[in-house]
Design an enzyme around this catalytic site. Structure first.
Site, PDB file in Angstrom:
ATOM      1  N   SER A 178      16.925  12.239   5.910  1.00  0.00           N
ATOM      2  CA  SER A 178      16.419  11.311   6.930  1.00  0.00           C
ATOM      3  C   SER A 178      15.075  11.825   7.416  1.00  0.00           C
ATOM      4  O   SER A 178      14.984  12.920   7.981  1.00  0.00           O
ATOM      5  CB  SER A 178      17.390  11.241   8.108  1.00  0.00           C
ATOM      6  OG  SER A 178      16.697  10.753   9.251  1.00  0.00           O
ATOM      7  N   HIS A 208      15.907   8.401   3.216  1.00  0.00           N
ATOM      8  CA  HIS A 208      16.560   7.615   4.269  1.00  0.00           C
ATOM      9  C   HIS A 208      15.564   7.357   5.401  1.00  0.00           C
ATOM     10  O   HIS A 208      15.032   8.290   6.005  1.00  0.00           O
ATOM     11  CB  HIS A 208      17.771   8.390   4.785  1.00  0.00           C
ATOM     12  CG  HIS A 208      18.612   7.652   5.765  1.00  0.00           C
ATOM     13  ND1 HIS A 208      19.569   6.727   5.390  1.00  0.00           N
ATOM     14  CD2 HIS A 208      18.649   7.691   7.122  1.00  0.00           C
ATOM     15  CE1 HIS A 208      20.166   6.245   6.469  1.00  0.00           C
ATOM     16  NE2 HIS A 208      19.627   6.812   7.536  1.00  0.00           N
ATOM     17  N   ASP A 229      14.950   5.601   9.029  1.00  0.00           N
ATOM     18  CA  ASP A 229      15.631   5.079  10.220  1.00  0.00           C
ATOM     19  C   ASP A 229      14.694   4.196  11.028  1.00  0.00           C
ATOM     20  O   ASP A 229      13.723   4.678  11.618  1.00  0.00           O
ATOM     21  CB  ASP A 229      16.119   6.246  11.084  1.00  0.00           C
ATOM     22  CG  ASP A 229      17.264   6.992  10.428  1.00  0.00           C
ATOM     23  OD1 ASP A 229      18.283   6.342  10.125  1.00  0.00           O
ATOM     24  OD2 ASP A 229      17.140   8.211  10.212  1.00  0.00           O
ATOM     25  N   MET A 284      14.318   1.931  14.236  1.00  0.00           N
ATOM     26  CA  MET A 284      14.935   1.694  15.552  1.00  0.00           C
ATOM     27  C   MET A 284      14.004   0.865  16.414  1.00  0.00           C
ATOM     28  O   MET A 284      12.787   1.082  16.395  1.00  0.00           O
ATOM     29  CB  MET A 284      15.208   3.027  16.248  1.00  0.00           C
ATOM     30  CG  MET A 284      15.999   4.004  15.403  1.00  0.00           C
ATOM     31  SD  MET A 284      16.375   5.500  16.345  1.00  0.00           S
ATOM     32  CE  MET A 284      17.116   6.523  15.063  1.00  0.00           C
ATOM     33  N   HIS A 342      17.647   2.093   6.861  1.00  0.00           N
ATOM     34  CA  HIS A 342      18.762   1.937   7.807  1.00  0.00           C
ATOM     35  C   HIS A 342      18.218   1.260   9.071  1.00  0.00           C
ATOM     36  O   HIS A 342      17.485   1.874   9.835  1.00  0.00           O
ATOM     37  CB  HIS A 342      19.323   3.337   8.109  1.00  0.00           C
ATOM     38  CG  HIS A 342      20.363   3.376   9.177  1.00  0.00           C
ATOM     39  ND1 HIS A 342      20.781   4.556   9.765  1.00  0.00           N
ATOM     40  CD2 HIS A 342      21.097   2.397   9.767  1.00  0.00           C
ATOM     41  CE1 HIS A 342      21.715   4.303  10.659  1.00  0.00           C
ATOM     42  NE2 HIS A 342      21.914   3.001  10.701  1.00  0.00           N
ATOM     43  N   MET A 398      18.449  -0.114  12.713  1.00  0.00           N
ATOM     44  CA  MET A 398      19.200  -0.021  13.983  1.00  0.00           C
ATOM     45  C   MET A 398      18.453  -0.897  14.970  1.00  0.00           C
ATOM     46  O   MET A 398      17.666  -0.413  15.794  1.00  0.00           O
ATOM     47  CB  MET A 398      19.259   1.444  14.448  1.00  0.00           C
ATOM     48  CG  MET A 398      20.233   2.285  13.653  1.00  0.00           C
ATOM     49  SD  MET A 398      19.857   4.051  13.739  1.00  0.00           S
ATOM     50  CE  MET A 398      18.645   4.156  12.430  1.00  0.00           C
ATOM     51  N   MET A 448      28.606   5.852  10.350  1.00  0.00           N
ATOM     52  CA  MET A 448      27.880   6.737  11.272  1.00  0.00           C
ATOM     53  C   MET A 448      28.813   7.850  11.735  1.00  0.00           C
ATOM     54  O   MET A 448      29.940   7.591  12.182  1.00  0.00           O
ATOM     55  CB  MET A 448      27.383   5.966  12.501  1.00  0.00           C
ATOM     56  CG  MET A 448      26.271   4.959  12.243  1.00  0.00           C
ATOM     57  SD  MET A 448      24.819   5.605  11.396  1.00  0.00           S
ATOM     58  CE  MET A 448      24.292   6.935  12.492  1.00  0.00           C
ATOM     59  N   ASP A 501      26.268   9.422   7.716  1.00  0.00           N
ATOM     60  CA  ASP A 501      24.976   9.676   8.367  1.00  0.00           C
ATOM     61  C   ASP A 501      25.176  10.222   9.774  1.00  0.00           C
ATOM     62  O   ASP A 501      25.754   9.551  10.630  1.00  0.00           O
ATOM     63  CB  ASP A 501      24.204   8.340   8.414  1.00  0.00           C
ATOM     64  CG  ASP A 501      22.824   8.459   9.040  1.00  0.00           C
ATOM     65  OD1 ASP A 501      22.364   9.585   9.289  1.00  0.00           O
ATOM     66  OD2 ASP A 501      22.218   7.386   9.274  1.00  0.00           O
TER      67      ASP A 501
END
Ligand code: DX5
Ligand code: ZN
Length: 215
Positions: free
Chosen positions: A6, A31, A33, A35, A64, A66, A135, A173
């Site tokens: 990540s 990966h 992230d 957000m 990913h 979020m 998660m 994760d």
């Protein structure tokens, strides 16, 4: 076992070199992230920065999300041709429609479950996705403590996959390290995400090998 570092824990002032180093160190996926400051109390990166990541990377991206308003974000990232786009089941009224939309655009769709969300919520989705991301921390930040209940969830998910004769990968994760990786692999995980453990190590290659259980 596939390893997906990540980049949340990477040095963002030196992102190009960090991505190249992690690819050379033997990772399988990158990966990313994303957000939005609404679904989780943190704000990270958008398509402009992820485009630079994709350019530096020699490994496929695993995005990913979020976020609230998944469709808006999916459409921002589809043009970057990642391998996977995963979104949270807790934030989507029409997951099957969005899964189909992602697949129609040549990207592998995946679904994410927060630590409190039961495996039973996947009963009518499991056959449609290429990956389920469990998660093992509450999403929002890197470097949090691993929630051990996920080990039991991996086993339940493996049972559901077998029962439905589905073909999807299990990704885990949050708080993953060289110590808990053996339990996760034994329970049935296929892809392990790790941020803090890899990027705070002296050798990215050794940290990746430790997660892959290669000594
Ligand atoms: C948390 C993110 C994770 C996180 C993993 O919301 O989805 O990908 O960055 O980082 P570590 O391995 O440090 O828990
Ligand atoms: Zn993540």
């Amino acid at each position: 076992m596939y390893v997906a570092p990540s980049i949340l824990s990477a040095d963002f002032g030196n992102l190009d070199a960090e991505i190249k180093a992690i690819c050379e160190a033997g990772c399988d996926l990158i990966h990313v992230d994303v957000m939005d400051g609404h679904f989780v109390p943190n704000l990270t990166i958008g398509p402009l920065v992820v485009k630079a990541v994709a350019k530096a990377a020699t490994k496929p991206l695993d995005i990913h999300l979020m976020v609230q308003n998944n469709t808006f974000f999916v459409d921002l990232f589809l043009p970057l041709k990642p391998k996977f786009i995963t979104f949270h089941i807790e934030e989507e009224k029409h997951p099957l429609r969005l899964i189909d939309h992602i697949r129609q655009n040549g990207v592998s769709p995946g679904i994410v479950l927060n630590p409190h969300t039961p495996i039973s919520s996947l009963e009518y989705i499991i056959k449609e996705v290429d990956m389920v991301l469990l998660m093992s921390v509450n999403p929002g930040f890197g470097g949090q403590k691993f929630i051990p209940d996920v080990v039991e969830k991996i086993k339940l998910l493996r049972e559901l996959i077998d029962k439905k004769n589905a073909k999807c990968l299990i990704e885990v994760d949050g708080g993953v390290n060289g110590l808990n990786a053996p339990d996760l692999e034994e329970a049935g995980a296929d892809v392990l995400v790790a941020g803090n453990y890899i990027f705070s190590s002296n050798s990215y290659a050794e940290a990746i090998r430790a997660i892959k259980l290669e000594f």
